[in-house]
Structures are given as structure tokens and as C-alpha cells.
Design a protein around this motif. Structure first.
Motif, PDB file in Angstrom:
ATOM      1  N   SER A   4      -5.269   5.868  22.520  1.00  0.00           N
ATOM      2  CA  SER A   4      -6.491   5.693  21.713  1.00  0.00           C
ATOM      3  C   SER A   4      -7.710   6.593  22.423  1.00  0.00           C
ATOM      4  CB  SER A   4      -6.893   3.938  21.574  1.00  0.00           C
ATOM      5  OG  SER A   4      -7.354   3.495  22.764  1.00  0.00           O
ATOM      6  N   TYR A   5      -8.756   6.633  21.525  1.00  0.00           N
ATOM      7  CA  TYR A   5      -9.881   7.096  22.100  1.00  0.00           C
ATOM      8  C   TYR A   5     -10.796   6.405  23.186  1.00  0.00           C
ATOM      9  CZ  TYR A   5     -10.452  10.621  18.273  1.00  0.00           C
ATOM     10  OH  TYR A   5     -10.484  11.604  17.395  1.00  0.00           O
ATOM     11  N   ARG A   6     -10.309   5.189  23.166  1.00  0.00           N
ATOM     12  CA  ARG A   6     -11.215   4.179  24.262  1.00  0.00           C
ATOM     13  C   ARG A   6     -10.334   4.525  25.453  1.00  0.00           C
ATOM     14  NH1 ARG A   6     -10.364  -1.483  25.816  1.00  0.00           N
ATOM     15  NH2 ARG A   6     -12.554  -2.073  26.698  1.00  0.00           N
ATOM     16  N   GLU A   7      -9.007   4.474  25.441  1.00  0.00           N
ATOM     17  CA  GLU A   7      -7.929   4.678  26.638  1.00  0.00           C
ATOM     18  C   GLU A   7      -8.279   6.156  27.165  1.00  0.00           C
ATOM     19  OE1 GLU A   7      -5.297   3.360  29.303  1.00  0.00           O
ATOM     20  OE2 GLU A   7      -6.232   2.244  27.880  1.00  0.00           O
ATOM     21  N   LEU A   8      -8.119   7.020  26.294  1.00  0.00           N
ATOM     22  CA  LEU A   8      -8.361   8.516  26.584  1.00  0.00           C
ATOM     23  C   LEU A   8      -9.772   8.819  27.351  1.00  0.00           C
ATOM     24  CD1 LEU A   8      -6.815  10.839  26.482  1.00  0.00           C
ATOM     25  CD2 LEU A   8      -8.012  11.534  24.247  1.00  0.00           C
ATOM     26  N   LEU A   9     -10.844   8.261  27.025  1.00  0.00           N
ATOM     27  CA  LEU A   9     -12.147   8.375  27.532  1.00  0.00           C
ATOM     28  C   LEU A   9     -12.120   7.581  28.658  1.00  0.00           C
ATOM     29  CD1 LEU A   9     -14.751   9.845  27.301  1.00  0.00           C
ATOM     30  CD2 LEU A   9     -15.561   7.977  25.970  1.00  0.00           C
ATOM     31  N   GLU A  84     -11.701  -2.014  34.592  1.00  0.00           N
ATOM     32  CA  GLU A  84     -12.769  -2.436  33.705  1.00  0.00           C
ATOM     33  C   GLU A  84     -13.782  -1.697  33.654  1.00  0.00           C
ATOM     34  OE1 GLU A  84     -13.476  -4.820  30.185  1.00  0.00           O
ATOM     35  OE2 GLU A  84     -11.780  -4.702  31.636  1.00  0.00           O
ATOM     36  N   ILE A  85     -14.606  -1.313  34.778  1.00  0.00           N
ATOM     37  CA  ILE A  85     -15.717  -0.312  34.639  1.00  0.00           C
ATOM     38  C   ILE A  85     -15.550   0.816  33.727  1.00  0.00           C
ATOM     39  CG2 ILE A  85     -15.295   0.963  36.833  1.00  0.00           C
ATOM     40  CD1 ILE A  85     -18.753  -0.303  35.793  1.00  0.00           C
ATOM     41  N   HIS A  86     -14.434   1.468  33.802  1.00  0.00           N
ATOM     42  CA  HIS A  86     -14.144   2.637  33.180  1.00  0.00           C
ATOM     43  C   HIS A  86     -14.087   2.487  31.378  1.00  0.00           C
ATOM     44  CE1 HIS A  86     -12.387   3.119  37.129  1.00  0.00           C
ATOM     45  NE2 HIS A  86     -13.264   4.252  37.206  1.00  0.00           N
ATOM     46  N   TYR A  87     -13.381   1.312  31.437  1.00  0.00           N
ATOM     47  CA  TYR A  87     -13.500   0.889  29.866  1.00  0.00           C
ATOM     48  C   TYR A  87     -14.859   0.546  29.494  1.00  0.00           C
ATOM     49  CZ  TYR A  87      -8.167   0.677  29.793  1.00  0.00           C
ATOM     50  OH  TYR A  87      -6.977   0.821  30.068  1.00  0.00           O
ATOM     51  N   ASP A  88     -15.440  -0.225  30.206  1.00  0.00           N
ATOM     52  CA  ASP A  88     -16.929  -0.492  29.799  1.00  0.00           C
ATOM     53  C   ASP A  88     -17.704   0.682  29.610  1.00  0.00           C
ATOM     54  OD1 ASP A  88     -16.429  -3.341  30.067  1.00  0.00           O
ATOM     55  OD2 ASP A  88     -17.419  -3.588  31.997  1.00  0.00           O
ATOM     56  N   ILE A  89     -17.665   1.842  30.318  1.00  0.00           N
ATOM     57  CA  ILE A  89     -18.448   2.962  30.285  1.00  0.00           C
ATOM     58  C   ILE A  89     -18.108   3.679  29.069  1.00  0.00           C
ATOM     59  CG2 ILE A  89     -18.768   5.320  31.398  1.00  0.00           C
ATOM     60  CD1 ILE A  89     -19.117   3.686  33.898  1.00  0.00           C
ATOM     61  N   ALA A  90     -16.754   3.677  28.735  1.00  0.00           N
ATOM     62  CA  ALA A  90     -16.093   4.292  27.499  1.00  0.00           C
ATOM     63  C   ALA A  90     -16.480   3.624  26.237  1.00  0.00           C
ATOM     64  CB  ALA A  90     -14.481   4.232  27.563  1.00  0.00           C
ATOM     65  N   ASP A  91     -16.536   2.516  26.193  1.00  0.00           N
ATOM     66  CA  ASP A  91     -17.359   1.828  25.097  1.00  0.00           C
ATOM     67  C   ASP A  91     -18.720   2.035  25.250  1.00  0.00           C
ATOM     68  OD1 ASP A  91     -14.776   0.365  24.880  1.00  0.00           O
ATOM     69  OD2 ASP A  91     -15.484  -1.426  25.682  1.00  0.00           O
ATOM     70  N   TRP A  92     -19.590   2.108  26.054  1.00  0.00           N
ATOM     71  CA  TRP A  92     -20.854   2.350  26.149  1.00  0.00           C
ATOM     72  C   TRP A  92     -21.225   3.969  25.384  1.00  0.00           C
ATOM     73  CZ3 TRP A  92     -23.058   6.445  29.097  1.00  0.00           C
ATOM     74  CH2 TRP A  92     -24.493   6.366  29.092  1.00  0.00           C
TER      75      TRP A  92
END
Length: 146
Positions: A4-9, A84-92
Motif C-alpha cells: 500500500s502507499y502507507r507501507e511503501l512510504l 511504528e515511528i516509520h508508519y507514523d511519519i508516513a501517515d503524517w
């Protein structure tokens, strides 16, 4: 199955800037999303607002390659598992946020030396800021012609 875009980012954030601290990771995420959102030039023409097209554009991100210089690249998005930090920044970043100091940067790299004033070699970017070990570059007027 494609990421997904989230996972990729999240994966590219960890791979490209995992050791650069939160601001370094946000600056990289900002630059990547700037390429997705830029309304003119090469990245708009090639990426067309699609994160996947921006990341997979040939020769842009070492972490998107399984091979570098004819040798296996162990540091790539497929072997890098985000935290988790990488997912948080991707979401941001996906929510439209940007790190102010990175501005409208379209390029970054770690020169392992002082930051040159222009990058890439075509002169389409001018130095904006150094965050961690990475130098960030805003587009010049010349970029609009790419």
C-alpha cells in the motif's frame, strides 16, 4: 501483492533515513511527497501525482533497487521492515504535512562532505538545508523546464 502507499512510504523512510532521527525522516518524507505533489516539471510529468511512479522512477532512490553497481543491495525496501515511528511519519506525510525546514525540496542526498550549493548536476536544485547527514534542495527556475 503490492505494498500500500502507507507501507511503501514507511519502508522507504526507514531505508533512506532510518538513522537520521525524527526530523531527518520527516525531511525525507517531505521531499518524496513534494515530488508527488509538484504541479510542474519532470516529477509531475513522470509521476503524475502517483507515489508508486515517483518511487519507482529509474535511478532515483537506491533503496528501490535490489542491485547497485552489479552487486546485491542488502539495504532495500523489501528487506527493511518498518517500525511504528516509520508508519507514523508516513501517515503524517500522506496527510499533507511537511517539515518546514525542508521547504519544497525535490532532492536530497548524503554527500559525506559539505553540501554543494546546487544539485543535481543539471543545476535544477539549490541548497535549502542540511538535516542530519542529508542535504536538501529546492527546485530552481531551470527545473520547471524539465
Amino acid at each position: 501483492m503490492a505494498f500500500s502507499y502507507r507501507e511503501l512510504l514507511a519502508r522507504i523512510i526507514k531505508c533512506e533515513a532510518g538513522g537520521e532521527g525524527e526530523n531527518g525522516m520527516k525531511a525525507v518524507a517531505t521531499t518524496i511527497m513534494n515530488r508527488v505533489r509538484v504541479p510542474y516539471g519532470e516529477y509531475q510529468r513522470i509521476g503524475q501525482g502517483d507515489l508508486r511512479k515517483v518511487l519507482y522512477q529509474k535511478g532515483q532512490f537506491d533503496c528501490m533497487r535490489t542491485e547497485l553497481g552489479g552487486a546485491p543491495n542488502p539495504q532495500n525496501i523489501w528487506s527493511t521492515v518498518p517500525e511504528e515511528i516509520h508508519y507514523d511519519i508516513a501517515d503524517w506525510a500522506l496527510a499533507g504535512n511537511r517539515l518546514f525546514t525542508a521547504g519544497y525540496s525535490l532532492w536530497y542526498f548524503n554527500p559525506f562532505a559539505p553540501c554543494p550549493w546546487t544539485f543535481p548536476y543539471t543545476g535544477t536544485g539549490s541548497f535549502q538545508v542540511k538535516v542530519g547527514n542529508h542535504c536538501f534542495y529546492n527546485p530552481t527556475e531551470l527545473y520547471a523546464k524539465t
